[in-house]
Scaffold this motif. Structure first.
Motif, PDB file in Angstrom:
ATOM      1  N   PRO A 150       0.800  -1.228   0.000  1.00  0.00           N
ATOM      2  CA  PRO A 150       0.000   0.000   0.000  1.00  0.00           C
ATOM      3  C   PRO A 150       0.829   1.274   0.000  1.00  0.00           C
ATOM      4  CG  PRO A 150      -0.135  -1.108   2.121  1.00  0.00           C
ATOM      5  CD  PRO A 150       0.499  -2.075   1.168  1.00  0.00           C
ATOM      6  N   LEU A 151       2.053   1.215   0.548  1.00  0.00           N
ATOM      7  CA  LEU A 151       2.909   2.401   0.511  1.00  0.00           C
ATOM      8  C   LEU A 151       3.268   2.772  -0.925  1.00  0.00           C
ATOM      9  CD1 LEU A 151       5.430   1.923   3.460  1.00  0.00           C
ATOM     10  CD2 LEU A 151       3.547   3.538   3.306  1.00  0.00           C
ATOM     11  N   VAL A 152       3.566   1.770  -1.735  1.00  0.00           N
ATOM     12  CA  VAL A 152       3.903   2.029  -3.138  1.00  0.00           C
ATOM     13  C   VAL A 152       2.704   2.602  -3.878  1.00  0.00           C
ATOM     14  CG1 VAL A 152       4.518   0.937  -5.324  1.00  0.00           C
ATOM     15  CG2 VAL A 152       5.724   0.293  -3.229  1.00  0.00           C
ATOM     16  N   VAL A 153       1.512   2.045  -3.625  1.00  0.00           N
ATOM     17  CA  VAL A 153       0.305   2.564  -4.273  1.00  0.00           C
ATOM     18  C   VAL A 153       0.073   4.022  -3.899  1.00  0.00           C
ATOM     19  CG1 VAL A 153      -2.208   2.369  -4.412  1.00  0.00           C
ATOM     20  CG2 VAL A 153      -0.793   0.319  -4.473  1.00  0.00           C
ATOM     21  N   ALA A 154       0.233   4.337  -2.613  1.00  0.00           N
ATOM     22  CA  ALA A 154       0.026   5.713  -2.164  1.00  0.00           C
ATOM     23  C   ALA A 154       1.031   6.656  -2.804  1.00  0.00           C
ATOM     24  CB  ALA A 154       0.128   5.788  -0.643  1.00  0.00           C
ATOM     25  N   ALA A 155       2.298   6.215  -2.884  1.00  0.00           N
ATOM     26  CA  ALA A 155       3.335   7.074  -3.446  1.00  0.00           C
ATOM     27  C   ALA A 155       3.144   7.268  -4.941  1.00  0.00           C
ATOM     28  CB  ALA A 155       4.713   6.477  -3.160  1.00  0.00           C
ATOM     29  N   VAL A 156       2.851   6.181  -5.663  1.00  0.00           N
ATOM     30  CA  VAL A 156       2.645   6.285  -7.111  1.00  0.00           C
ATOM     31  C   VAL A 156       1.431   7.151  -7.427  1.00  0.00           C
ATOM     32  CG1 VAL A 156       2.054   4.983  -9.190  1.00  0.00           C
ATOM     33  CG2 VAL A 156       3.796   4.117  -7.627  1.00  0.00           C
ATOM     34  N   GLY A 157       0.394   7.020  -6.615  1.00  0.00           N
ATOM     35  CA  GLY A 157      -0.811   7.814  -6.841  1.00  0.00           C
ATOM     36  C   GLY A 157      -0.580   9.302  -6.653  1.00  0.00           C
ATOM     37  N   SER A 158       0.352   9.671  -5.775  1.00  0.00           N
ATOM     38  CA  SER A 158       0.589  11.090  -5.523  1.00  0.00           C
ATOM     39  C   SER A 158       1.543  11.703  -6.548  1.00  0.00           C
ATOM     40  CB  SER A 158       1.179  11.279  -4.126  1.00  0.00           C
ATOM     41  OG  SER A 158       2.499  10.764  -4.078  1.00  0.00           O
ATOM     42  N   ARG A 159       2.466  10.881  -7.094  1.00  0.00           N
ATOM     43  CA  ARG A 159       3.440  11.349  -8.084  1.00  0.00           C
ATOM     44  C   ARG A 159       4.291  12.512  -7.572  1.00  0.00           C
ATOM     45  NH1 ARG A 159      -0.122  11.104 -13.720  1.00  0.00           N
ATOM     46  NH2 ARG A 159      -0.628   8.882 -13.575  1.00  0.00           N
ATOM     47  N   ARG A 160       4.657  12.441  -6.320  1.00  0.00           N
ATOM     48  CA  ARG A 160       5.514  13.457  -5.736  1.00  0.00           C
ATOM     49  C   ARG A 160       6.852  12.834  -5.378  1.00  0.00           C
ATOM     50  NH1 ARG A 160       2.242  16.364  -1.018  1.00  0.00           N
ATOM     51  NH2 ARG A 160       4.256  17.422  -0.893  1.00  0.00           N
ATOM     52  N   LEU A 161       7.918  13.612  -5.585  1.00  0.00           N
ATOM     53  CA  LEU A 161       9.255  13.116  -5.305  1.00  0.00           C
ATOM     54  C   LEU A 161       9.402  12.701  -3.850  1.00  0.00           C
ATOM     55  CD1 LEU A 161      12.167  12.610  -6.149  1.00  0.00           C
ATOM     56  CD2 LEU A 161      12.660  15.022  -5.662  1.00  0.00           C
ATOM     57  N   LEU A 162       8.806  13.476  -2.956  1.00  0.00           N
ATOM     58  CA  LEU A 162       8.928  13.174  -1.536  1.00  0.00           C
ATOM     59  C   LEU A 162       8.362  11.799  -1.213  1.00  0.00           C
ATOM     60  CD1 LEU A 162       9.704  14.065   1.304  1.00  0.00           C
ATOM     61  CD2 LEU A 162       7.465  15.177   1.496  1.00  0.00           C
ATOM     62  N   ASP A 163       7.234  11.445  -1.838  1.00  0.00           N
ATOM     63  CA  ASP A 163       6.636  10.145  -1.573  1.00  0.00           C
ATOM     64  C   ASP A 163       7.512   9.024  -2.117  1.00  0.00           C
ATOM     65  OD1 ASP A 163       4.304  10.921  -0.175  1.00  0.00           O
ATOM     66  OD2 ASP A 163       3.432  11.619  -2.049  1.00  0.00           O
ATOM     67  N   GLY A 164       8.220   9.285  -3.210  1.00  0.00           N
ATOM     68  CA  GLY A 164       9.173   8.299  -3.709  1.00  0.00           C
ATOM     69  C   GLY A 164      10.289   8.048  -2.704  1.00  0.00           C
ATOM     70  N   LEU A 165      10.694   9.092  -2.006  1.00  0.00           N
ATOM     71  CA  LEU A 165      11.717   8.950  -0.974  1.00  0.00           C
ATOM     72  C   LEU A 165      11.201   8.122   0.202  1.00  0.00           C
ATOM     73  CD1 LEU A 165      13.214  12.571  -0.981  1.00  0.00           C
ATOM     74  CD2 LEU A 165      14.163  10.503  -2.035  1.00  0.00           C
ATOM     75  N   TRP A 166       9.918   8.278   0.526  1.00  0.00           N
ATOM     76  CA  TRP A 166       9.338   7.469   1.601  1.00  0.00           C
ATOM     77  C   TRP A 166       9.350   5.990   1.224  1.00  0.00           C
ATOM     78  CZ3 TRP A 166       9.787  10.038   5.635  1.00  0.00           C
ATOM     79  CH2 TRP A 166       9.332  11.350   5.784  1.00  0.00           C
ATOM     80  N   VAL A 167       9.053   5.689  -0.042  1.00  0.00           N
ATOM     81  CA  VAL A 167       9.083   4.306  -0.503  1.00  0.00           C
ATOM     82  C   VAL A 167      10.494   3.737  -0.406  1.00  0.00           C
ATOM     83  CG1 VAL A 167       8.797   2.804  -2.519  1.00  0.00           C
ATOM     84  CG2 VAL A 167       7.070   4.524  -1.999  1.00  0.00           C
ATOM     85  N   LEU A 168      11.494   4.543  -0.757  1.00  0.00           N
ATOM     86  CA  LEU A 168      12.882   4.092  -0.636  1.00  0.00           C
ATOM     87  C   LEU A 168      13.240   3.804   0.820  1.00  0.00           C
ATOM     88  CD1 LEU A 168      14.721   6.468  -3.149  1.00  0.00           C
ATOM     89  CD2 LEU A 168      14.170   4.036  -3.442  1.00  0.00           C
ATOM     90  N   LEU A 169      12.710   4.609   1.718  1.00  0.00           N
ATOM     91  CA  LEU A 169      12.952   4.381   3.139  1.00  0.00           C
ATOM     92  C   LEU A 169      12.335   3.054   3.578  1.00  0.00           C
ATOM     93  CD1 LEU A 169      14.144   5.645   5.737  1.00  0.00           C
ATOM     94  CD2 LEU A 169      11.880   6.622   6.176  1.00  0.00           C
ATOM     95  N   ALA A 170      11.104   2.796   3.114  1.00  0.00           N
ATOM     96  CA  ALA A 170      10.456   1.524   3.440  1.00  0.00           C
ATOM     97  C   ALA A 170      11.224   0.358   2.822  1.00  0.00           C
ATOM     98  CB  ALA A 170       9.017   1.525   2.945  1.00  0.00           C
ATOM     99  N   ALA A 171      11.711   0.550   1.591  1.00  0.00           N
ATOM    100  CA  ALA A 171      12.490  -0.499   0.936  1.00  0.00           C
ATOM    101  C   ALA A 171      13.764  -0.796   1.721  1.00  0.00           C
ATOM    102  CB  ALA A 171      12.835  -0.083  -0.491  1.00  0.00           C
TER     103      ALA A 171
END
Length: 291
Positions: A101-122
């Motif tokens: 769900p984190l990836v879905v939320a980040a992809v849906g927002s299309r913001r660089l910051l959310d991509g960084l959150w996904v990297l943190l989770a990864a």
């Protein structure tokens, strides 16, 4: 009497889901992961069908295809998660699965910051996969948990289509029937004669109630009174609650590696929720009828 505040309902939901998963783990020795998930899905479907009595009359073929896809993803998600849970500590399995769900939320927002959150989770997941062998992490378990996370992402996307054409309970009750079909062959093979034992069936019923019926009802109640962002923020605590359930119910050890990985994923989830503010409730709260 005053109605408890929404966070109380959500905390109750999280504890019910995760302690239900811990209880399911205790059934694996008798019915196997597939047999246990078959009982959970089948008994949940039976309870909701009797309670809701959903109607299929008047539904288009597209509606039926949508709810079938929703149910098949739901069943696969539950099955892969229970197989992962059989090979991983509870907190680890939920932490890895939560990346879906984190990836879905980040992809849906299309913001660089959310991509960084996904990297943190990864980073948290990689820490579990390659730095935590001493606390029971296996490669097969990690792959199965990632598969469950991918199914969770698919569940989020298919649930949107079903939500537009079915009432909430109708769609879920029908989807659970399709989900039961996914687990049926493997569940019968793994569960065997154990599925006919009253003690095992009662355990399966407890898992169905704790992991599906009770949390779903509590979250529906909470969602009527809070925003989607608040809902997502509170649900971000799920991996930590899962780790606690593993310690209390299963006697699992919270190593330093697990604690750091949990912190990374929880922080990433909170960050995604706060930065997105919209659409995250469906993503992070899609744990309603799942692990």
């Amino acid at each position: 009497m005053r109605t408890p505040p929404p966070p109380v309902f959500l905390l109750g939901s999280m504890f019910s889901v995760q302690f239900g998963s811990a209880f399911a783990d205790k059934l694996f020795a008798q019915a196997g992961p597939a047999g246990t998930v078959l009982m959970r899905l089948g008994l949940s479907a039976l309870i909701l069908i009797v309670a809701v009595r959903p109607r299929l009359r008047g539904r288009t073929r597209a509606d039926l295809y949508a709810v079938a896809a929703y149910g098949l993803v739901l069943g696969t998600m539950n099955w892969t998660f229970y197989e992962a849970l059989h090979r991983l500590p509870l907190g680890v399995a939920v932490t890895i699965e939560f990346t879906g769900p984190l990836v879905v939320a980040a992809v849906g927002s299309r913001r660089l910051l959310d991509g960084l959150w996904v990297l943190l989770a990864a980073a948290g997941v990689l820490l579990l996969a390659f730095g935590g062998s001493h606390h029971g992490v296996t490669t097969a378990g990690v792959l199965l948990a990632l598969g469950a996370g991918a199914c969770w992402a698919g569940y989020i996307l298919t649930s949107k289509r079903v939500g537009t054409t079915f009432s909430t309970m109708d769609g879920l009750s029908i989807a659970l029937c399709f989900g039961t079909l996914v687990a049926l062959p493997a569940g019968i093979v793994e569960g065997g004669s154990a599925l006919g034992r009253p003690s095992v069936l009662l355990g399966g019923l407890a898992v169905a109630v704790l992991s599906s019926i009770v949390p779903y009802s509590l979250e529906l109640t909470a969602l009527r009174r809070i925003s989607g962002a608040t809902f997502g923020l509170l649900m971000s605590l799920s991996p930590a609650v899962a780790a606690l359930a593993g310690v209390v119910t299963l006697g699992q050890h919270l190593s330093t590696v697990l604690l750091v990985a949990l912190a990374l994923v929880v922080v990433a989830s909170i960050g995604t929720t706060l930065s997105s503010r919209s659409g995250v409730a469906a993503a992070v709260g899609a744990d309603l009828p799942v692990p």
